[in-house]
Design an enzyme around this catalytic site. Structure first.
Site, short mmCIF file in Angstrom:
data_model
loop_
_atom_site.label_atom_id
_atom_site.label_comp_id
_atom_site.label_asym_id
_atom_site.label_seq_id
_atom_site.Cartn_x
_atom_site.Cartn_y
_atom_site.Cartn_z
N PRO A 2 36.59 38.46 39.29
CA PRO A 2 36.97 39.43 38.27
C PRO A 2 37.17 38.77 36.91
O PRO A 2 37.79 37.72 36.81
CB PRO A 2 38.27 40.00 38.79
CG PRO A 2 38.38 39.56 40.20
CD PRO A 2 37.66 38.26 40.25
N GLU A 3 36.63 39.41 35.92
CA GLU A 3 36.89 39.04 34.53
C GLU A 3 37.79 40.12 33.95
O GLU A 3 38.27 40.98 34.69
CB GLU A 3 35.57 38.93 33.76
CG GLU A 3 34.61 37.97 34.44
CD GLU A 3 33.28 37.85 33.73
OE1 GLU A 3 33.25 38.02 32.51
OE2 GLU A 3 32.28 37.59 34.41
N LYS A 58 43.34 37.34 32.27
CA LYS A 58 42.93 37.78 33.60
C LYS A 58 44.10 37.80 34.59
O LYS A 58 43.89 37.88 35.80
CB LYS A 58 41.81 36.87 34.13
CG LYS A 58 40.58 36.83 33.22
CD LYS A 58 39.55 35.81 33.66
CE LYS A 58 38.47 35.63 32.60
NZ LYS A 58 37.57 34.50 32.89
N ARG A 279 27.61 26.35 34.68
CA ARG A 279 27.63 27.72 35.21
C ARG A 279 26.23 28.30 35.24
O ARG A 279 25.42 28.04 34.35
CB ARG A 279 28.51 28.62 34.32
CG ARG A 279 29.87 28.05 33.99
CD ARG A 279 30.72 27.86 35.22
NE ARG A 279 30.89 29.11 35.93
CZ ARG A 279 31.78 30.04 35.61
NH1 ARG A 279 32.59 29.86 34.60
NH2 ARG A 279 31.87 31.14 36.30
#
Length: 293
Positions: A2-3, A58, A279
DNA sequence: CACTTGACCTGTCCGC
DNA sequence: TGCGGACAGGTCAAGT
């Protein structure tokens, strides 16, 4: 996983479900997921009534009536799923559109039982996420909170603020800078790729080589995309679900994320997947040309 | 000091 | 169908 848009969707969902419920019991199946000592948990959590739900970056913040707060980070695979008591009239325990079956399951790490029989499950396949209990007055002094940069979606976070902060890392790739939560809080891998595509910036471009006009496009795009995603319930790639176990709908609108091999919506060239700042990174090479000196 | 890489875990997917 | 390896949305610590 989740962002910010996903975390915000969970927070908003819990904000409709948890306040005024009183915690009867906490079950910790995986100690690393909730490392406070059990006597601390019992004194601060058991018997506490949920007052309100907040968020910083977050991190989800649950304020309790005991002057304590629960801080929760979902990291990659964390979920917070609320269930009414079994046999409740709203379907047997969970909504029919929940992606999650009966709980607890093998990824359940912590369970909060409320006195009315409802339950909140913290599931986390990879065990990277955590729950921490602390005194409410101390939470913003915690390094993990105080080191966070400004909220990207805050009304007072202006383009000038963005520019000043991003330009502090002139030699770094723009992608690594916007992912750095101490520069600004909330951007993760999905929205970094989407924002950079929208702004026409190659993710490995050093910040010093990007014009302020392009950085303005990035600032505008990131905020617009993340707000849109919140309105659609976030992005579900594989694990993410909201507080009722439902998936998010943003990925159908994503232009590059997880679209390698598909034609660019702007120019038709194939979307490529590369690696930037360690990434997985999705780009259109034509719309996001690599900078050269 | 600034920046990059590896580690934390488990599950899934892909190629042989 | 089984097995090894790469990879996954986040963040630290350790390394260059």
């Amino acid at each position: 996983m989740p962002e910010l848009p996903e975390v915000e969707t969970v927070r908003a969902g819990l904000a409709c479900l948890l306040p005024n419920r009183t915690i009867a019991k906490v079950t910790v199946d995986t100690p690393r997921s909730f490392p406070n000592d059990s006597d601390v948990v019992n004194s601060g959590v058991v018997g506490a009534r949920v007052e309100s739900l907040g968020r910083r970056g977050k991190i989800i913040i649950i304020d309790l009536s005991t002057s304590h707060s629960l801080l929760i980070h979902l990291k990659m695979t964390g979920q917070l799923v609320f269930r009414e008591p079994d046999g409740e009239s709203f379907g047997a325990g969970h909504p029919t559109d929940s992606l999650i079956g009966d709980l607890p399951d093998k990824s359940t790490r912590v369970i909060f039982d409320f006195v009315d029989g409802s339950r909140l499950f913290f599931n986390d396949q990879r065990k990277f996420g955590w729950i921490k209990l602390m005194r409410s007055e101390d939470i913003f002094d915690e390094p993990l909170m105080s080191k966070l940069g400004p909220e990207i979606l805050s009304d007072d976070f202006s383009f000038d603020d963005f520019l000043v902060r991003v330009r502090r890392r002139p030699r770094s790739s723009i992608k690594s800078v916007i992912l750095d939560q101490s520069i600004l809080a909330g951007v993760g891998n999905i929205y970094a790729d989407e924002g950079l595509f929208s702004a026409g910036i190659h993710p490995s471009t050093p910040v010093e080589m990007i014009s302020s006009a392009k950085l303005r496009r990035l600032y505008v795009a990131l905020r617009k995309i993340m707000k849109l995603s919140i309105s659609l319930g976030g992005s579900t790639d594989r694990n993410y679900v909201d507080a009722l176990g439902r998936k998010g709908n943003y990925l159908a609108f994503a232009k590059v994320f997880r679209r390698e091999g598909q034609p660019c919506s702007n120019c038709g060239a194939p979307i490529e997947k590369i690696r930037v700042a360690g990434r997985g990174t999705h780009i259109c090479k034509k719309c996001q040309p690599e900078a050269r000196q």
